[in-house]
Design a protein around this motif. Structure first.
Motif, mmCIF file in Angstrom:
data_model
loop_
_atom_site.group_PDB
_atom_site.id
_atom_site.type_symbol
_atom_site.label_atom_id
_atom_site.label_comp_id
_atom_site.label_asym_id
_atom_site.label_seq_id
_atom_site.Cartn_x
_atom_site.Cartn_y
_atom_site.Cartn_z
ATOM 1 N N UNK A 1 -12.936 18.295 21.842
ATOM 2 C CA UNK A 1 -12.737 19.020 20.584
ATOM 3 C C UNK A 1 -11.367 18.706 19.999
ATOM 4 N N UNK A 2 -10.357 18.675 20.839
ATOM 5 C CA UNK A 2 -8.989 18.376 20.385
ATOM 6 C C UNK A 2 -8.900 16.949 19.843
ATOM 7 N N UNK A 3 -9.525 16.007 20.534
ATOM 8 C CA UNK A 3 -9.487 14.613 20.088
ATOM 9 C C UNK A 3 -10.226 14.423 18.772
ATOM 10 N N UNK A 4 -11.381 15.051 18.645
ATOM 11 C CA UNK A 4 -12.141 14.948 17.394
ATOM 12 C C UNK A 4 -11.330 15.530 16.237
ATOM 13 N N UNK B 1 -2.092 4.136 13.497
ATOM 14 C CA UNK B 1 -0.702 4.398 13.893
ATOM 15 C C UNK B 1 -0.445 5.870 14.199
ATOM 16 N N UNK B 2 -1.210 6.753 13.584
ATOM 17 C CA UNK B 2 -0.950 8.180 13.783
ATOM 18 C C UNK B 2 -1.747 8.783 14.944
ATOM 19 N N UNK B 3 -2.664 8.015 15.523
ATOM 20 C CA UNK B 3 -3.490 8.540 16.610
ATOM 21 C C UNK B 3 -2.828 8.339 17.966
ATOM 22 N N UNK B 4 -3.049 9.294 18.849
ATOM 23 C CA UNK B 4 -2.552 9.178 20.221
ATOM 24 C C UNK B 4 -3.382 8.144 20.979
ATOM 25 N N UNK B 5 -2.860 7.702 22.107
ATOM 26 C CA UNK B 5 -3.582 6.759 22.947
ATOM 27 C C UNK B 5 -4.901 7.368 23.395
ATOM 28 N N UNK B 6 -4.910 8.660 23.728
ATOM 29 C CA UNK B 6 -6.139 9.326 24.157
ATOM 30 C C UNK B 6 -7.190 9.304 23.052
ATOM 31 N N UNK C 1 -10.723 7.411 23.128
ATOM 32 C CA UNK C 1 -11.965 8.153 22.851
ATOM 33 C C UNK C 1 -12.798 7.416 21.793
ATOM 34 N N UNK C 2 -12.142 6.942 20.742
ATOM 35 C CA UNK C 2 -12.854 6.196 19.691
ATOM 36 C C UNK C 2 -13.489 4.938 20.286
ATOM 37 N N UNK C 3 -12.732 4.219 21.102
ATOM 38 C CA UNK C 3 -13.277 3.008 21.725
ATOM 39 C C UNK C 3 -14.491 3.337 22.581
ATOM 40 N N UNK C 4 -14.410 4.434 23.297
ATOM 41 C CA UNK C 4 -15.512 4.841 24.175
ATOM 42 C C UNK C 4 -16.780 5.171 23.378
ATOM 43 N N UNK C 5 -16.632 5.950 22.307
ATOM 44 C CA UNK C 5 -17.830 6.374 21.572
ATOM 45 C C UNK C 5 -18.329 5.335 20.581
ATOM 46 N N UNK C 6 -17.476 4.356 20.240
ATOM 47 C CA UNK C 6 -17.884 3.351 19.254
ATOM 48 C C UNK C 6 -18.210 2.006 19.890
ATOM 49 N N UNK C 7 -18.177 1.945 21.191
ATOM 50 C CA UNK C 7 -18.424 0.664 21.849
ATOM 51 C C UNK C 7 -17.299 -0.327 21.645
ATOM 52 N N UNK C 8 -16.106 0.172 21.425
ATOM 53 C CA UNK C 8 -14.935 -0.690 21.263
ATOM 54 C C UNK C 8 -14.620 -1.066 19.819
ATOM 55 N N UNK C 9 -15.399 -0.565 18.869
ATOM 56 C CA UNK C 9 -15.199 -0.912 17.453
ATOM 57 C C UNK C 9 -14.389 0.172 16.740
ATOM 58 N N UNK C 10 -13.110 0.223 17.042
ATOM 59 C CA UNK C 10 -12.230 1.226 16.464
ATOM 60 C C UNK C 10 -12.164 1.098 14.945
#
Length: 132
Positions: free
Chosen positions: A45-48, A94-99, A103-112
């Motif tokens: 929830x925090x990441x979203x 640039x404004x997103x944390x590494x986590x 998370x984006x890479x995980x749910x998008x199959x690596x297509x950030x």
């Protein structure tokens, strides 16, 4: 009589104790799994929310610093739109944390970039709906 009761008690205890221990162990595992799932849900929830905020901020920044000026000058064509999208993606990343990026890479199959492009375009559409 006391001896029979005592031996019966110990026999029942020897049978029931392992069963009670197994029940307590299973309950503890269930509670632990539930707590772990709640923690994962809270992190998700925090990441979203972080991603949504980064996208909204990137779109607002591009409107403020780039798009509005081009629209006023009447020069906001396809090439400039693509440039604004590219800049918004860069600002969001640039404004997103590494986590959040992980998370984006995980749910998008690596297509950030693809994921953020879709989110940014959706945010632009929402903004257009609000401003009408």
């Amino acid at each position: 009589m006391n001896n029979i009761l005592r031996e019966s008690f110990w026999a029942v205890l020897m049978v029931c104790l392992p069963l009670a221990t197994a029940c307590v162990k299973k309950a503890a595992a269930s509670i632990s799994a539930s707590a772990e799932e709640n923690a994962k849900s809270e992190v998700t929830r925090r990441l979203v929310q972080e991603i949504a905020n980064a996208v909204a901020d990137a779109v607002a920044a591009m409107n403020q610093s780039y798009v509005d000026d081009l629209k006023k000058a009447g020069t906001f064509k396809e090439e400039e739109q693509a440039q604004a999208l590219s800049r918004a993606i860069s600002v969001a990343i640039k404004s997103l944390s590494k986590d959040a990026l992980d998370y984006i890479k995980e749910i998008s199959g690596g297509d950030t970039v693809g994921y953020l492009t879709t989110r940014i375009q959706a945010q632009i559409s929402r903004n257009k709906g609000v401003s009408k």
